[in-house]
Design a protein around this motif. Sequence first.
Motif, PDB file in Angstrom:
ATOM      1  N   GLY A   1       5.712 -12.072 -12.506  1.00  0.00           N
ATOM      2  CA  GLY A   1       5.392 -12.945 -13.629  1.00  0.00           C
ATOM      3  C   GLY A   1       6.298 -14.169 -13.675  1.00  0.00           C
ATOM      4  N   PHE A   2       7.517 -14.024 -13.153  1.00  0.00           N
ATOM      5  CA  PHE A   2       8.463 -15.146 -13.185  1.00  0.00           C
ATOM      6  C   PHE A   2       8.556 -15.876 -11.852  1.00  0.00           C
ATOM      7  CE2 PHE A   2       9.828 -12.386 -16.607  1.00  0.00           C
ATOM      8  CZ  PHE A   2       9.932 -13.290 -17.630  1.00  0.00           C
ATOM      9  N   ARG A   3       7.600 -15.622 -10.992  1.00  0.00           N
ATOM     10  CA  ARG A   3       7.579 -16.275  -9.677  1.00  0.00           C
ATOM     11  C   ARG A   3       8.852 -16.046  -8.877  1.00  0.00           C
ATOM     12  NH1 ARG A   3       3.646 -19.185  -8.421  1.00  0.00           N
ATOM     13  NH2 ARG A   3       2.097 -19.782  -9.942  1.00  0.00           N
ATOM     14  N   LYS A   4       9.407 -14.879  -9.043  1.00  0.00           N
ATOM     15  CA  LYS A   4      10.565 -14.550  -8.211  1.00  0.00           C
ATOM     16  C   LYS A   4      10.053 -14.041  -6.872  1.00  0.00           C
ATOM     17  CE  LYS A   4      13.290 -14.950 -11.806  1.00  0.00           C
ATOM     18  NZ  LYS A   4      14.093 -16.127 -12.018  1.00  0.00           N
ATOM     19  N   GLN A   5      10.884 -14.201  -5.851  1.00  0.00           N
ATOM     20  CA  GLN A   5      10.458 -13.775  -4.511  1.00  0.00           C
ATOM     21  C   GLN A   5      10.639 -12.276  -4.347  1.00  0.00           C
ATOM     22  OE1 GLN A   5       9.201 -15.720  -1.779  1.00  0.00           O
ATOM     23  NE2 GLN A   5       8.743 -13.664  -1.025  1.00  0.00           N
ATOM     24  N   MET A   6       9.605 -11.623  -3.820  1.00  0.00           N
ATOM     25  CA  MET A   6       9.757 -10.213  -3.479  1.00  0.00           C
ATOM     26  C   MET A   6       9.486 -10.016  -1.991  1.00  0.00           C
ATOM     27  SD  MET A   6       8.042  -8.334  -6.645  1.00  0.00           S
ATOM     28  CE  MET A   6       6.964  -9.697  -6.897  1.00  0.00           C
ATOM     29  N   ILE A   7      10.256  -9.131  -1.402  1.00  0.00           N
ATOM     30  CA  ILE A   7      10.114  -8.890   0.036  1.00  0.00           C
ATOM     31  C   ILE A   7      10.148  -7.382   0.265  1.00  0.00           C
ATOM     32  CG2 ILE A   7      11.073  -9.378   2.315  1.00  0.00           C
ATOM     33  CD1 ILE A   7      12.647 -11.709   0.902  1.00  0.00           C
ATOM     34  N   PHE A   8       9.167  -6.899   0.995  1.00  0.00           N
ATOM     35  CA  PHE A   8       9.125  -5.458   1.249  1.00  0.00           C
ATOM     36  C   PHE A   8       8.974  -5.197   2.737  1.00  0.00           C
ATOM     37  CE2 PHE A   8       7.096  -6.237  -2.873  1.00  0.00           C
ATOM     38  CZ  PHE A   8       7.927  -5.481  -3.694  1.00  0.00           C
ATOM     39  N   SER A   9       9.444  -4.035   3.161  1.00  0.00           N
ATOM     40  CA  SER A   9       9.130  -3.616   4.528  1.00  0.00           C
ATOM     41  C   SER A   9       8.638  -2.180   4.492  1.00  0.00           C
ATOM     42  CB  SER A   9      10.361  -3.706   5.420  1.00  0.00           C
ATOM     43  OG  SER A   9      11.143  -2.543   5.237  1.00  0.00           O
ATOM     44  N   SER A  10       7.870  -1.830   5.508  1.00  0.00           N
ATOM     45  CA  SER A  10       7.331  -0.475   5.554  1.00  0.00           C
ATOM     46  C   SER A  10       6.964  -0.144   6.991  1.00  0.00           C
ATOM     47  CB  SER A  10       6.086  -0.416   4.677  1.00  0.00           C
ATOM     48  OG  SER A  10       5.407   0.782   4.916  1.00  0.00           O
ATOM     49  N   ASP A  11       6.740   1.153   7.254  1.00  0.00           N
ATOM     50  CA  ASP A  11       6.366   1.517   8.623  1.00  0.00           C
ATOM     51  C   ASP A  11       4.869   1.345   8.877  1.00  0.00           C
ATOM     52  OD1 ASP A  11       5.301   3.630   7.258  1.00  0.00           O
ATOM     53  OD2 ASP A  11       6.327   5.192   8.405  1.00  0.00           O
ATOM     54  N   ALA A  12       4.117   0.978   7.838  1.00  0.00           N
ATOM     55  CA  ALA A  12       2.678   0.766   8.038  1.00  0.00           C
ATOM     56  C   ALA A  12       2.212  -0.322   7.090  1.00  0.00           C
ATOM     57  CB  ALA A  12       1.929   2.061   7.754  1.00  0.00           C
ATOM     58  N   ALA A  13       1.038  -0.868   7.380  1.00  0.00           N
ATOM     59  CA  ALA A  13       0.468  -1.884   6.500  1.00  0.00           C
ATOM     60  C   ALA A  13       0.179  -1.237   5.140  1.00  0.00           C
ATOM     61  CB  ALA A  13      -0.820  -2.423   7.109  1.00  0.00           C
ATOM     62  N   PRO A  14       0.166  -2.027   4.047  1.00  0.00           N
ATOM     63  CA  PRO A  14      -0.014  -1.425   2.725  1.00  0.00           C
ATOM     64  C   PRO A  14      -1.194  -0.457   2.670  1.00  0.00           C
ATOM     65  CG  PRO A  14       0.393  -3.780   2.502  1.00  0.00           C
ATOM     66  CD  PRO A  14       0.348  -3.489   3.969  1.00  0.00           C
ATOM     67  N   LYS A  15      -2.318  -0.880   3.223  1.00  0.00           N
ATOM     68  CA  LYS A  15      -3.505  -0.021   3.094  1.00  0.00           C
ATOM     69  C   LYS A  15      -3.375   1.266   3.913  1.00  0.00           C
ATOM     70  CE  LYS A  15      -6.253  -2.400   6.663  1.00  0.00           C
ATOM     71  NZ  LYS A  15      -5.349  -1.947   7.690  1.00  0.00           N
ATOM     72  N   ASP A  16      -2.470   1.305   4.849  1.00  0.00           N
ATOM     73  CA  ASP A  16      -2.323   2.503   5.686  1.00  0.00           C
ATOM     74  C   ASP A  16      -1.183   3.416   5.253  1.00  0.00           C
ATOM     75  OD1 ASP A  16      -4.423   1.671   7.289  1.00  0.00           O
ATOM     76  OD2 ASP A  16      -3.098   0.404   8.498  1.00  0.00           O
ATOM     77  N   ILE A  17      -0.519   3.077   4.162  1.00  0.00           N
ATOM     78  CA  ILE A  17       0.545   3.978   3.691  1.00  0.00           C
ATOM     79  C   ILE A  17      -0.130   5.101   2.902  1.00  0.00           C
ATOM     80  CG2 ILE A  17       2.657   4.193   2.323  1.00  0.00           C
ATOM     81  CD1 ILE A  17       3.103   1.229   2.638  1.00  0.00           C
ATOM     82  N   PRO A  18       0.080   6.346   3.336  1.00  0.00           N
ATOM     83  CA  PRO A  18      -0.597   7.438   2.638  1.00  0.00           C
ATOM     84  C   PRO A  18      -0.167   7.508   1.176  1.00  0.00           C
ATOM     85  CG  PRO A  18       0.681   8.243   4.526  1.00  0.00           C
ATOM     86  CD  PRO A  18       0.962   6.791   4.392  1.00  0.00           C
ATOM     87  N   ASN A  19      -1.067   7.904   0.336  1.00  0.00           N
ATOM     88  CA  ASN A  19      -0.791   8.112  -1.100  1.00  0.00           C
ATOM     89  C   ASN A  19      -0.348   6.864  -1.848  1.00  0.00           C
ATOM     90  OD1 ASN A  19      -1.185  10.841  -0.642  1.00  0.00           O
ATOM     91  ND2 ASN A  19       0.969  11.128  -0.099  1.00  0.00           N
ATOM     92  N   LEU A  20      -0.607   5.715  -1.307  1.00  0.00           N
ATOM     93  CA  LEU A  20      -0.235   4.514  -2.064  1.00  0.00           C
ATOM     94  C   LEU A  20      -1.471   4.060  -2.833  1.00  0.00           C
ATOM     95  CD1 LEU A  20       2.378   2.867  -2.308  1.00  0.00           C
ATOM     96  CD2 LEU A  20       1.358   1.204  -0.770  1.00  0.00           C
ATOM     97  N   GLU A  21      -1.319   3.993  -4.154  1.00  0.00           N
ATOM     98  CA  GLU A  21      -2.517   3.702  -4.939  1.00  0.00           C
ATOM     99  C   GLU A  21      -3.013   2.292  -4.681  1.00  0.00           C
ATOM    100  OE1 GLU A  21      -1.026   4.082  -8.958  1.00  0.00           O
ATOM    101  OE2 GLU A  21       0.569   5.161  -7.905  1.00  0.00           O
TER     102      GLU A  21
END
Length: 456
Positions: free
Chosen positions: A245-265
């Motif tokens: 909401g405040f246009r702050k930068q967010m950065i994430f890393s993961s071992d799979a693309a968002p859609k391929d992470i199991p159980n991620l809503e």
Amino acid sequence: MSQFDIKAKAELLSQLENSVGKERFDNWFKKIEFISAGENAVHIPVPNSFYQDFAEREFRKPIEEAFGKVFGNAPEIVFKVTEMADIETDLRQAEPRLDPSTKTEAPAPPLASNAPRLNGEYTFENFVVGPSNRLAHAAAMRVSEKPGGVYNPLFLYGTVGLGKTHLLHAICHEIRKQSPHLRIAYISSENFVNEFVYSLKKGALESFRNKNRNVDVFVVDDIHFFADKEGSKEELFHTFNAIHGFRKQMIFSSDAAPKDIPNLEERLVSRFQMGFVAGIDTPTYETRLAILHSKAETRDIRIPDDVLHFIATSVRSNIRELEGAINKIVGISTLTARTIDIDLARDALADTIVTSTLPLTIQEIQRIVCKCHNVTVQELQAKGWSKRISASRQLCAYLARTFTNSSLKEIGEHLGGKDHATVMYYIAKIEGALLTDGRLRADLDALSDRIRKRLV
Ligand code: ADP
Ligand code: MG
């Protein structure tokens, strides 16, 4: 003796680093204390019962094993809740510390500090760019130049050891350099979850939230760790909304693309996909070689080209293993005072190479046969018919058929454009000779062994 001598402690720490991995080690063990208590007990101070439980569960075994390896047996380990610096404020500082070796700050409690420590070597300058990571690197550069801009959130994914954490740290270093006024929070997912659980128990959720939300750049590494942690996922979702909401930068890393992470809503998946998602692949041969050159140069070690080539062809899966290979070779060379050459590299990497699961190529087999039979690949592919050369050609055909899925035609192409009938003839010759020729059988066994171990 109430404290361990420096050498013993260094050995214990190095064992622990090996067993728990570098990242966990950096998060949890950098400041650990071992205090002798009586004949055969060691106390390890922890700041509260939460960390006591966590250490019991996660670290008792590795610590006992480390003692076993260094001292031959493990003492009784007691994680002792001890009055320490205020954990609430020490749990995490909003600003990353740029130089992990700086000793001027008040020490954070052992096993508790997840003060974001940036690895001084994980910079853009030290990052080798190739086709496998070009996009991720470009996006990371953009974000570091213009945090909160269009690439928000930035989501980097790839399997282990491909440079995600390196890029995340590089972004933080760069933002610190270019925009020193910005507040950065860098946190591993494991620490996020631990702090969240801890603050729930302590009724300190508010201060946990304030810490995460009052930042300009919010970096969370390895978020696949959240997959089955419902409460933490929910919390991350709220943090995400609050910060975005405040246009702050967010950065994430993961071992799979968002859609391929199991159980991620779905709602978190779509949040992650709102910005820029970039994958990192396994590096190509050229990138692996460039990385090896760069690592050798940074550490001022001279490694001959054929050894670098050997490492780059033998170790393909990830960059951490490439580094491990260099370390092993340099380590053995130092310990045994042998010069670094191809034989030393083969000895050093024999174990690593056996476990390599990548399919063998005809070229690798050719190289091995040529090397062992003192023939060049050019000779193999030319028209010469000396006994030595034709025997090598037949062996190559036979071994390529055994170890690869290549067709007779493909094998023929690698043998100087022979047709498939000729390759069949080569194979039949070897099969026939094997019935009676013991020396050929021994030769073939030795070659097969080298091929399996990829001792090119
Ligand atoms: P990940 O977080 O993806 O598991 P890391 O960022 O920890 O991987 O990288 C593993 C090791 O490989 C680190 O030491 C890192 O510096 C090194 N590394 C990864 N990619 C590169 C690269 N492109 N150039 C140089 N070193 C790299
Ligand atoms: Mg990582």
